[in-house]
Write a protein that holds these residues in place. Sequence first.
Motif, PDB file in Angstrom:
ATOM      1  N   MET A   1       0.848  -1.167   0.000  1.00  0.00           N
ATOM      2  CA  MET A   1       0.000   0.000   0.000  1.00  0.00           C
ATOM      3  C   MET A   1       0.898   1.235   0.000  1.00  0.00           C
ATOM      4  O   MET A   1       1.785   1.366   0.821  1.00  0.00           O
ATOM      5  CB  MET A   1      -0.894  -0.024   1.245  1.00  0.00           C
ATOM      6  CG  MET A   1      -2.016   0.950   1.191  1.00  0.00           C
ATOM      7  SD  MET A   1      -3.182   1.007   2.591  1.00  0.00           S
ATOM      8  CE  MET A   1      -3.469  -0.654   3.051  1.00  0.00           C
ATOM      9  N   THR A   2       0.656   2.131  -0.943  1.00  0.00           N
ATOM     10  CA  THR A   2       1.465   3.337  -1.042  1.00  0.00           C
ATOM     11  C   THR A   2       1.091   4.333   0.047  1.00  0.00           C
ATOM     12  O   THR A   2       0.102   4.164   0.752  1.00  0.00           O
ATOM     13  CB  THR A   2       1.271   4.006  -2.424  1.00  0.00           C
ATOM     14  OG1 THR A   2      -0.080   4.444  -2.526  1.00  0.00           O
ATOM     15  CG2 THR A   2       1.598   3.051  -3.557  1.00  0.00           C
ATOM     16  N   THR A   5      -2.406   5.868  -0.531  1.00  0.00           N
ATOM     17  CA  THR A   5      -3.465   4.921  -0.203  1.00  0.00           C
ATOM     18  C   THR A   5      -3.616   4.806   1.310  1.00  0.00           C
ATOM     19  O   THR A   5      -4.730   4.807   1.834  1.00  0.00           O
ATOM     20  CB  THR A   5      -3.163   3.544  -0.819  1.00  0.00           C
ATOM     21  OG1 THR A   5      -2.905   3.711  -2.211  1.00  0.00           O
ATOM     22  CG2 THR A   5      -4.309   2.594  -0.643  1.00  0.00           C
ATOM     23  N   ARG A 113      -6.629   1.906  -4.105  1.00  0.00           N
ATOM     24  CA  ARG A 113      -6.422   0.502  -3.712  1.00  0.00           C
ATOM     25  C   ARG A 113      -6.924  -0.442  -4.797  1.00  0.00           C
ATOM     26  O   ARG A 113      -6.310  -1.479  -5.050  1.00  0.00           O
ATOM     27  CB  ARG A 113      -7.127   0.224  -2.382  1.00  0.00           C
ATOM     28  CG  ARG A 113      -6.800  -1.124  -1.817  1.00  0.00           C
ATOM     29  CD  ARG A 113      -5.337  -1.221  -1.445  1.00  0.00           C
ATOM     30  NE  ARG A 113      -5.069  -2.535  -0.902  1.00  0.00           N
ATOM     31  CZ  ARG A 113      -3.925  -3.183  -1.019  1.00  0.00           C
ATOM     32  NH1 ARG A 113      -2.902  -2.616  -1.637  1.00  0.00           N
ATOM     33  NH2 ARG A 113      -3.780  -4.372  -0.494  1.00  0.00           N
ATOM     34  N   ARG A 115      -6.837   0.141  -7.973  1.00  0.00           N
ATOM     35  CA  ARG A 115      -5.785   0.128  -9.016  1.00  0.00           C
ATOM     36  C   ARG A 115      -4.597  -0.727  -8.584  1.00  0.00           C
ATOM     37  O   ARG A 115      -4.027  -1.454  -9.386  1.00  0.00           O
ATOM     38  CB  ARG A 115      -5.321   1.549  -9.301  1.00  0.00           C
ATOM     39  CG  ARG A 115      -6.266   2.320 -10.157  1.00  0.00           C
ATOM     40  CD  ARG A 115      -5.698   3.678 -10.461  1.00  0.00           C
ATOM     41  NE  ARG A 115      -6.595   4.439 -11.297  1.00  0.00           N
ATOM     42  CZ  ARG A 115      -6.424   5.708 -11.590  1.00  0.00           C
ATOM     43  NH1 ARG A 115      -5.383   6.369 -11.100  1.00  0.00           N
ATOM     44  NH2 ARG A 115      -7.287   6.331 -12.363  1.00  0.00           N
ATOM     45  N   GLU A 116      -4.214  -0.604  -7.312  1.00  0.00           N
ATOM     46  CA  GLU A 116      -3.098  -1.407  -6.816  1.00  0.00           C
ATOM     47  C   GLU A 116      -3.388  -2.903  -6.937  1.00  0.00           C
ATOM     48  O   GLU A 116      -2.494  -3.696  -7.214  1.00  0.00           O
ATOM     49  CB  GLU A 116      -2.799  -1.077  -5.356  1.00  0.00           C
ATOM     50  CG  GLU A 116      -2.178   0.279  -5.148  1.00  0.00           C
ATOM     51  CD  GLU A 116      -2.035   0.635  -3.677  1.00  0.00           C
ATOM     52  OE1 GLU A 116      -2.387  -0.196  -2.802  1.00  0.00           O
ATOM     53  OE2 GLU A 116      -1.576   1.754  -3.385  1.00  0.00           O
TER      54      GLU A 116
END
Length: 141
Positions: A1-2, A5, A113, A115-116
């Motif tokens: 998780m960036t 996010t 999230r 997209r991730e």
Amino acid sequence: MTFNTAFFRKLTLFSYFPLVIWLPVWHFYLTPDKTTSTTFTILFWIVPILLPAIGIIKAKPYTHAWTNFIVMYYLLHGLTAIYAVEGERLYAFIEILLCCLLFTGCSVYARLRGRELGLGIRKLKEELAEEKQAFEGQKPQ
């Protein structure tokens, strides 16, 4: 998780749980002399906001996305109360603020999230190209 996010995940949590706490406090303790019954208040003001609780706790992007529909119910309530009920304008403002933060957190978290995890909606152009390739690959030559 960036980082982004994670930030919007925290924004969601830090606005969802105060909203869940604020609603019963407002409807049962700050304005207890209302003409509605306790059962009505629980069914129409408390239960809807509790429906997405498990999905939000488990950080499911789909739950965050559909939670926005429920949040709009409370946002409309807050806007109506700010306009129509003079004695509850501060309470309504708090509800509106929490709803706006929750809406923003849920929307952006669900998008990032999703997209991730590769859950985004594919573009029609890509879908058509894949179908064309599959169709042309099966043609007899």
